[in-house]
Scaffold this active site. Structure first.
Site, PDB file in Angstrom:
ATOM      1  N   ASN A  76      38.210  23.021  30.554  1.00 21.76           N
ATOM      2  CA  ASN A  76      38.926  22.932  31.869  1.00 21.76           C
ATOM      3  C   ASN A  76      39.407  24.617  31.748  1.00 21.76           C
ATOM      4  OD1 ASN A  76      39.197  20.511  32.711  1.00 21.76           O
ATOM      5  ND2 ASN A  76      40.691  20.068  31.302  1.00 21.76           N
ATOM      6  N   ILE A  77      39.222  25.079  32.909  1.00 16.90           N
ATOM      7  CA  ILE A  77      39.646  26.605  33.013  1.00 16.90           C
ATOM      8  C   ILE A  77      41.190  26.657  33.268  1.00 16.90           C
ATOM      9  CG2 ILE A  77      39.187  28.940  34.325  1.00 16.90           C
ATOM     10  CD1 ILE A  77      36.465  28.082  34.773  1.00 16.90           C
TER      11      ILE A  77
ATOM     12  N   CYS B 258      36.493  40.596  29.768  1.00 12.55           N
ATOM     13  CA  CYS B 258      36.633  39.749  28.729  1.00 12.55           C
ATOM     14  C   CYS B 258      35.653  40.235  27.514  1.00 12.55           C
ATOM     15  CB  CYS B 258      36.120  38.381  29.378  1.00 12.55           C
ATOM     16  SG  CYS B 258      34.585  38.323  30.320  1.00 12.55           S
TER      17      CYS B 258
ATOM     18  N   LYS C 132      46.606  30.641  34.126  1.00 11.25           N
ATOM     19  CA  LYS C 132      46.445  31.926  33.581  1.00 11.25           C
ATOM     20  C   LYS C 132      45.585  32.833  34.463  1.00 11.25           C
ATOM     21  CE  LYS C 132      46.639  30.640  28.639  1.00 11.25           C
ATOM     22  NZ  LYS C 132      46.093  30.809  27.302  1.00 11.25           N
TER      23      LYS C 132
END
Length: 204
Positions: A118-119, A143, A123
């Site tokens: 799950n992302i 990232c 956030k």
């Protein structure tokens, strides 16, 4: 009884003292050269980080910046970096930010390759608030590789900009290439922008 120093002896003594002074000055200068951080070198070649691109005025994206990218980052006159990995920021990178007045905003998102992971939508939402705050711009989003986590954040930003999904996915796939994930695209498709619509058009 005090011995007088002849003019010749005095001249020789002055030369020796001047020589010692020049030697100390040279040693100090050499030490100063080696203490200068590599990104301070005015002649440094500007090397952008992996997958670097401009997203919008004052908003940039990339993979993880290495030391040889620091001079390039300085040219962007960054105020902030939005870091999307959970790992602590490297000491060298942290020192670079501190010495150049760049603020770090970390939103740790797991980089798992599992398809069912799950992302964390909250956030992503909080990261977008930081990115779209003009007080934090110019800002760099990154990232590790600048593909998936960064791609999701930028894709959600594009939805705020009213991009059609086809264009959002095309941009995502441009950076992710063969590593594109259907779960990322599904997340972007379902991402709810309603709570961020109060952000002005000029911020987007």
């Amino acid at each position: 009884m005090q011995l007088e120093i002849s003019p010749r002896q005095r001249s020789q003594q002055q030369k020796e003292e001047e020589g010692e002074h020049q030697q100390r000055a040279g040693e100090e200068a050499v030490g100063a050269v080696f203490s200068i951080e590599p990104w301070v070198d005015a002649a440094a070649v500007l090397v952008p980080p992996l997958n670097f691109a401009e997203v919008n005025d004052g908003i940039f994206r990339s993979g993880f910046p290495a030391a040889d990218n620091f001079a390039f980052l300085l040219s962007l006159k960054l105020r902030s970096i939005v870091y999307l990995c959970p790992e602590p920021y490297p000491e060298e990178n942290t020192r670079f930010l501190e010495q150049n007045g760049i603020k770090l905003h970390q939103f740790g998102i797991d980089g798992s390759k599992e398809l069912l992971v799950n992302i964390p939508e909250e956030k992503i939402r909080e990261a977008l608030k930081v990115i779209l705050d003009v007080r934090n711009q110019p800002v760099l989003i990154h990232c590790k590789r600048g593909k998936h986590r960064t791609g999701c954040v930028v894709g959600c930003l594009r939805k705020l900009q009213k991009w059609c999904l086809t264009s959002v996915f095309d941009e995502y796939q441009h950076f992710a290439a063969a590593k594109a994930r259907s779960t990322d695209q599904r997340f972007m498709e379902l991402f709810d922008t309603s709570s961020l619509m109060h952000l002005t058009a000029s911020q987007c």
